[in-house]
Design a protein around this motif. Structure first.
Motif, PDB file in Angstrom:
ATOM      1  N   LEU A 161      20.494   2.108 112.937  1.00  0.00           N
ATOM      2  CA  LEU A 161      21.602   1.880 112.010  1.00  0.00           C
ATOM      3  C   LEU A 161      21.379   2.399 110.589  1.00  0.00           C
ATOM      4  N   PRO A 162      20.222   2.216 109.969  1.00  0.00           N
ATOM      5  CA  PRO A 162      20.063   2.750 108.607  1.00  0.00           C
ATOM      6  C   PRO A 162      20.232   4.270 108.528  1.00  0.00           C
ATOM      7  N   VAL A 214      21.995   6.189 110.588  1.00  0.00           N
ATOM      8  CA  VAL A 214      23.403   6.495 110.823  1.00  0.00           C
ATOM      9  C   VAL A 214      24.225   6.187 109.579  1.00  0.00           C
ATOM     10  N   ALA A 215      23.935   5.076 108.937  1.00  0.00           N
ATOM     11  CA  ALA A 215      24.674   4.720 107.727  1.00  0.00           C
ATOM     12  C   ALA A 215      24.473   5.769 106.633  1.00  0.00           C
ATOM     13  N   ARG A 216      23.250   6.266 106.494  1.00  0.00           N
ATOM     14  CA  ARG A 216      23.000   7.317 105.491  1.00  0.00           C
ATOM     15  C   ARG A 216      23.753   8.596 105.832  1.00  0.00           C
ATOM     16  N   VAL A 273      26.549   8.899 107.612  1.00  0.00           N
ATOM     17  CA  VAL A 273      27.993   8.688 107.453  1.00  0.00           C
ATOM     18  C   VAL A 273      28.365   8.637 105.974  1.00  0.00           C
ATOM     19  N   ARG A 274      27.554   7.999 105.153  1.00  0.00           N
ATOM     20  CA  ARG A 274      27.831   7.904 103.724  1.00  0.00           C
ATOM     21  C   ARG A 274      27.714   9.262 103.033  1.00  0.00           C
TER      22      ARG A 274
END
Length: 58
Positions: free
Chosen positions: A48-49, A51-53, A55-56
């Motif tokens: 998740l971390p 992927v979040a980076r 996407v952001r």
């Protein structure tokens, strides 16, 4: 999880048969489900971390 389960079942059957006289006595479904859930949760939380980076950043 499937490969790991298939790899370990013959050993569990042998141990269950040898120690308790019943092949299924070495396999605890509740423990298997708990360890499987823990493996999935650790994998998801590890991804998740990143992927979040990604996407952001877009």
């Amino acid at each position: 999880m499937v490969i790991g389960t298939v790899a370990v079942v013959p050993a569990l059957v042998g141990v269950g048969q040898g120690l308790a006289g019943a092949p299924s006595s070495g396999f605890a479904v509740g423990a298997w489900a708990g360890f499987s859930a823990a493996a999935v949760i650790v994998a998801v939380l590890g991804v998740l971390p990143g992927v979040a980076r990604l996407v952001r950043g877009r």
